[in-house]
Write an enzyme that holds these catalytic residues in place. Structure first.
Site, mmCIF file in Angstrom:
data_model
loop_
_atom_site.group_PDB
_atom_site.id
_atom_site.type_symbol
_atom_site.label_atom_id
_atom_site.label_comp_id
_atom_site.label_asym_id
_atom_site.label_seq_id
_atom_site.Cartn_x
_atom_site.Cartn_y
_atom_site.Cartn_z
ATOM 1 N N SER A 227 39.620 44.879 47.152
ATOM 2 C CA SER A 227 40.956 44.612 46.591
ATOM 3 C C SER A 227 41.645 45.912 46.186
ATOM 4 O O SER A 227 42.830 46.119 46.455
ATOM 5 C CB SER A 227 40.831 43.737 45.331
ATOM 6 O OG SER A 227 40.443 42.450 45.673
ATOM 7 N N ASP B 278 35.681 34.723 44.763
ATOM 8 C CA ASP B 278 34.952 35.075 45.986
ATOM 9 C C ASP B 278 33.434 34.956 45.822
ATOM 10 O O ASP B 278 32.688 35.181 46.784
ATOM 11 C CB ASP B 278 35.303 36.509 46.410
ATOM 12 C CG ASP B 278 36.756 36.609 46.867
ATOM 13 O OD1 ASP B 278 37.312 35.593 47.330
ATOM 14 O OD2 ASP B 278 37.331 37.706 46.743
ATOM 15 N N LYS C 283 40.260 29.892 52.033
ATOM 16 C CA LYS C 283 39.776 31.277 52.147
ATOM 17 C C LYS C 283 39.536 31.603 53.631
ATOM 18 O O LYS C 283 40.045 30.904 54.500
ATOM 19 C CB LYS C 283 38.514 31.456 51.300
ATOM 20 C CG LYS C 283 38.788 31.330 49.798
ATOM 21 C CD LYS C 283 39.699 32.434 49.334
ATOM 22 C CE LYS C 283 40.106 32.263 47.892
ATOM 23 N NZ LYS C 283 41.135 33.227 47.489
HETATM 24 C C1 S3P Z 1 42.258 39.024 46.369
HETATM 25 C C2 S3P Z 1 42.518 37.867 45.713
HETATM 26 C C3 S3P Z 1 41.782 36.623 45.937
HETATM 27 C C4 S3P Z 1 40.489 36.848 46.682
HETATM 28 C C5 S3P Z 1 40.646 37.791 47.827
HETATM 29 C C6 S3P Z 1 41.138 39.142 47.326
HETATM 30 C C7 S3P Z 1 43.088 40.210 46.099
HETATM 31 O O1 S3P Z 1 42.598 35.747 46.697
HETATM 32 O O2 S3P Z 1 39.966 35.621 47.155
HETATM 33 O O3 S3P Z 1 39.412 37.982 48.490
HETATM 34 O O4 S3P Z 1 42.700 41.326 46.468
HETATM 35 O O5 S3P Z 1 44.150 40.053 45.485
HETATM 36 P P1 S3P Z 1 43.663 34.794 45.944
HETATM 37 O O6 S3P Z 1 44.566 35.693 45.228
HETATM 38 O O7 S3P Z 1 44.372 34.056 47.028
HETATM 39 O O8 S3P Z 1 42.833 33.899 45.082
#
Ligand code: S3P
Length: 447
Positions: free
Chosen positions: A23, A323, A350
């Site tokens: 992220s 996750d 997802k």
């Molecule tokens: C992420 C947010 C999450 C996560 C993804 C990474 C991010 O998704 O599942 O793997 O980097 O902002 P969501 O914001 O849709 O929950």
């Protein structure tokens, strides 16, 4: 497609340094490209998802010197709203974060750009970001059902908004805040349940005015648009979502004792650690002295194997471990008693429908499960399940890695049909786990 079989391992021992946070790595590339000057990023995750973002940012005019041999990446930005029209379609592979955040960033650039992705990404909903962005004045043309490929008809006339998204999603929040960078005035996102705040923290490191306030409707994050972002030195912590796999593996494989150094422990990401502690895991975290690396807290984590007990995971914890349900499900399958994940409907959108992939895979390994539209109950027997199944990974790295961990303890080996997507987040996963004592055999070139 490379199938991998996971066979019963002995105890895991040693130290595993996990790759950089996915992220944070995406955000480092996108935000550095929006500064004026050069940003050095240390510890960037060099995995397929992040490399797709890097290639996209280059196509949008940023100059990027790739690290190599662990050295820092250097990104020369073009300033807020200063990206260039790409000559080709931007292919974001498997990465939902790249697609959603870029949609926000591109909505406020005065040119058209087209985003596409692999079979998994092209099936994922984009309306959650295009809806709020349209209220800001953004325009998009998507395939039926708001799916990729999608053209962003960018404009330099976005309007700031106050938005309360229906889903607790850092991708949605970040897309709006990134679009807000190019709009005049203040753009606010209010969340009833807080999602990860890496965008807000990093924006501040680059000098943006970001205010976080508690309101009657939830936590409000406000960015003031059209700042001049300044380059900063970014250090990406180890990815807690990758650390989750060795941590759970060591917890369920008898006699194990491992350490994972310098992991990001942002409280909005660390729900898995809370769950493991509640289940009885023997886990210690040692916060590192200089606590914040680029605005993010980090810690060394040590875990030893211990008998685990089932727990109820409440819906309000979901955003902090969204996750990590796949790997926690493997711990639950070995625990004594039932574990129920409540309020996890988001898992259905997802990289795969993780709820049904988990339910089907666990059942195939001999675990009793009950699946509803937004919950999963896993009835553990306090011993490793039978295993002996081949699991469909559905283009989903976390489903693949979770079942490879389970196969280390099951009576019979567990095979995953395709390991190729592991490289989207954790290149070298089987090698790194193998160094601790895990045993895998690949049919074809390994992940
Ligand atoms: C992420 C947010 C999450 C996560 C993804 C990474 C991010 O998704 O599942 O793997 O980097 O902002 P969501 O914001 O849709 O929950």
């Amino acid at each position: 497609m490379t199938a991998v079989t996971s066979g019963a391992a002995g105890a895991l021992r040693g130290t595993l340094r996990v790759p950089g946070d996915k992220s944070i790595s995406h955000r480092a590339l996108m935000l550095a490209a929006s500064t004026v000057g050069e940003t050095a990023v240390h510890g960037l995750l060099e995995a397929d998802d992040v490399l797709a973002t890097a290639t996209a940012m280059e196509a949008l005019g940023a100059t990027i010197e790739r690290g190599g041999d662990g050295g820092p990446w250097r990104i020369h930005g073009r300033g807020v709203g200063g990206l260039a029209e790409p000559v080709n379609v931007l292919d974001l592979g498997n990465s939902g974060t790249a697609a959603r955040l870029l949609t926000g960033l591109l909505a406020g650039q005065p040119f058209n750009s087209t985003l596409t992705g692999d079979a998994s990404l092209s099936g994922r909903p984009m309306a959650r970001v295009t809806g709020p962005l349209e209220r800001m004045g953004g325009r998009f043309t998507c395939r039926t059902g708001n799916r990729l490929p999608m053209t962003v008809h960018g404009t330099d006339r976005l309007r700031p908004i106050v938005e309360t998204p229906e889903v607790a999603s850092a991708q949605v929040k970040s897309a709006i805040l990134l679009a807000g960078l190019t709009a005049p005035g203040k753009t606010t996102v209010i969340e009833r349940r807080r999602s990860r705040d890496h965008t807000e923290r990093m924006l501040r490191s680059f000098g943006a005015d970001v205010v976080i306030e508690e309101t009657a409707d939830g936590t409000a994050a406000t960015v003031t648009g059209q700042p001049e972002l300044e380059p900063a030195e970014i250090r990406v912590p180890g990815d807690i979502s990758s650390a989750a796999f060795p941590l759970v593996a060591a917890s369920i494989i008898e006699g194990s004792d491992i350490s994972v150094p310098a992991v990001g422990t942002n409280p909005l990401r660390a729900g898995l650690l809370t769950c493991l502690e509640e289940m009885g895991a023997k886990l210690t975290r040692r916060p590192l002295d200089d606590a914040a690396e680029g605005g993010e807290p980090i810690a060394d984590i040590r875990i030893e194997s211990a008998p685990l007990a089932g727990i109820d995971v409440p819906p309000e914890r979901a955003p902090s471990m969204i996750d990590e349900y796949p790997i926690l499900a493997m711990a639950a399958a070995c625990a004594a008693g039932s574990t129920t994940f409540h309020g996890i409907g988001e898992l259905r959108v997802k990289e795969s429908d993780r709820l049904s992939a988990l339910a089907a895979g666990l059942a195939a390994c001999g675990v009793e499960v009950e699946e509803t539209e937004d919950s999963l109950a896993i009835h553990g027997r306090g011993e490793p399940p039978a295993g002996g199944a081949t699991i469909a990974a559905h283009h989903d790295h976390r489903i693949a890695m979770a079942f490879l961990v389970l196969g280390q303890v099951t009576g019979q080996p567990v095979t995953i049909d395709d390991s190729s997507t592991i490289a989207t987040s954790f290149p070298g996963f089987t090698k790194a786990m193998g160094n601790l004592g895990a045993v895998f055999s690949a049919q074809g070139p390994g992940p």
